[in-house]
Design an enzyme around this catalytic site. Structure first.
Site, PDB file in Angstrom:
ATOM      1  N   LYS A 104      68.836 -62.693 -91.010  1.00 50.04           N
ATOM      2  CA  LYS A 104      68.824 -63.744 -89.982  1.00 50.04           C
ATOM      3  C   LYS A 104      67.841 -63.460 -88.862  1.00 50.04           C
ATOM      4  CE  LYS A 104      72.415 -60.969 -90.027  1.00 50.04           C
ATOM      5  NZ  LYS A 104      73.751 -60.697 -90.412  1.00 50.04           N
ATOM      6  N   LYS A 135      71.853 -67.161 -85.918  1.00 47.33           N
ATOM      7  CA  LYS A 135      72.363 -68.064 -86.961  1.00 47.33           C
ATOM      8  C   LYS A 135      72.389 -69.511 -86.485  1.00 47.33           C
ATOM      9  CE  LYS A 135      75.088 -64.450 -89.172  1.00 47.33           C
ATOM     10  NZ  LYS A 135      76.364 -63.736 -89.097  1.00 47.33           N
TER      11      LYS A 135
HETATM   12  N1  HSE Z   1      77.294 -58.765 -89.088  1.00 52.91           N
HETATM   13  C1  HSE Z   1      77.360 -60.079 -89.615  1.00 52.91           C
HETATM   14  C2  HSE Z   1      78.725 -60.676 -89.316  1.00 52.91           C
HETATM   15  C3  HSE Z   1      77.135 -60.035 -91.105  1.00 52.91           C
HETATM   16  O1  HSE Z   1      79.618 -59.910 -88.955  1.00 52.91           O
HETATM   17  O2  HSE Z   1      78.891 -61.880 -89.418  1.00 52.91           O
HETATM   18  C4  HSE Z   1      76.928 -61.370 -91.736  1.00 52.91           C
HETATM   19  O3  HSE Z   1      75.785 -62.011 -91.238  1.00 52.91           O
END
Ligand code: HSE
Length: 322
Positions: free
Chosen positions: A93, A192
């Site tokens: 991402k 995201k």
């Molecule tokens: N570290 C991220 C989360 C992993 O906990 O959502 C998935 O993108």
């Protein structure tokens, strides 16, 4: 049946999941796995290499899965792979949020596909759905819980665990980033929601302009006060298109416990899309973890094999492969 020869860059939590799923896919052949020597799996030693160049130069390999994590090295590896005319599927991402325009342009120029379903929402096929919905619908608002680690921590805090115990458990289960700061301070969720907004409205989002607040200041007292008032604390993001600009927020919110997001617990993620004419759509699924995320990656591979590289933009920015 068409065959696809792939290489996996990175044999961590997600890389192992991709390998596991691909072993059962008769038309996807994992022919190389790149990582440091200490991460090689003795049961499959002939597949492993620590020489990425040899993978790029291997004409048998059609597609690279990038699951190295991190930014600069992963970005360089993907750019190199594309220049060697390999399709790239990534869960990264940070790279997608910062450099999507670059990757779309470079992959178009090299006539390969760049797919990134796994970068948002783990196993939820949200990118493919937004892409398809846009053919008929206008998206007016996106809200989400888009980080599994922090949702897991908050869920456990509401069950009585303390913050550090819950974080350790999320790390043990493989949800958290190598450095959990990105999860806890909201950078991961900010990336995201930027990716989804960029896709929904075909507008490059400068993530430096998004203000985010993380969850590290939430105390046991905050949790107790919320509970006493039939509320819940959820770490959420929102993106709204207002005239010609997009407003994005990433912050913990106190919500009524009747809110839909109160059903979204542990490492589950959720996305609510407000659209016209389809109205409200909700998506829920595992947002982190090996197999759900790996499933999103393998779905991208299948889309590329079947000439359905749906993950990039509208006609203007879209590229056709094969
Ligand atoms: N570290 C991220 C989360 C992993 O906990 O959502 C998935 O993108």
């Amino acid at each position: 049946m068409k065959q696809m020869n792939i290489a996996i860059l990175g044999y961590g939590v997600i890389g192992k999941g991709v390998f596991e799923i691909c072993k059962n896919m008769p038309n996807i052949n994992v022919v190389k796995i790149f990582d440091r020597k200490e991460k090689f799996d003795n049961n499959y030693l002939d597949l492993f290499t620590d020489n990425a160049e040899s993978i790029f130069k291997d004409k048998k390999i059609d597609l690279i899965v990038e699951v190295l994590g991190g930014y600069e090295f992963a970005r360089d590896m993907m750019l190199q792979a594309i220049k060697y005319r390999k399709h790239v599927v990534t869960a990264n991402k940070e790279v997608v949020a910062k450099d999507i325009d670059l990757f779309v342009n470079v992959s178009r120029a090299n006539e390969v596909c760049f797919a990134y379903e796994a970068s948002v929402g783990g196993g939820i096929p949200i990118i493919k759905n937004i892409k398809q919905l846009k053919a008929v619908n206008t998206i007016t608002k996106i809200s989400g819980i888009l980080n599994g680690t922090t949702n897991f921590i908050l869920t456990k805090m509401f069950e009585g665990l303390d913050f550090n115990e819950a974080l350790k458990e999320a790390q043990r289960l493989g949800f958290a980033e190598a450095d959990p700061t990105a999860d806890l301070e909201g950078y991961d969720m900010m990336r995201k929601i930027a990716i989804l907004s960029d896709l929904a409205w075909n507008t490059f989002i400068n993530i430096n302009e998004i203000k985010q607040t993380g969850i590290t200041k939430i105390t046991k007292e905050d949790v107790d006060a919320a509970k006493a008032n039939n509320k819940v604390i959820k770490f959420v993001c929102e993106s709204v298109k207002v005239d010609d600009h997009i407003e994005i927020s990433v912050e913990p919110k106190v919500l009524d416990n009747t809110h839909f997001f109160n059903n979204v617990n542990n490492e589950f993620n959720a996305v609510i899309l407000e659209t016209y004419p389809n109205d409200t759509l909700t998506f829920i699924g595992k947002g982190a973890g090996s197999l759900p995320t790996a499933s999103a990656i393998v779905l991208d591979i299948v889309d590329i094999m079947e000439n359905r590289c749906l993950v990039c933009y509208d006609n203007e920015r879209k590229y056709k492969i094969n």
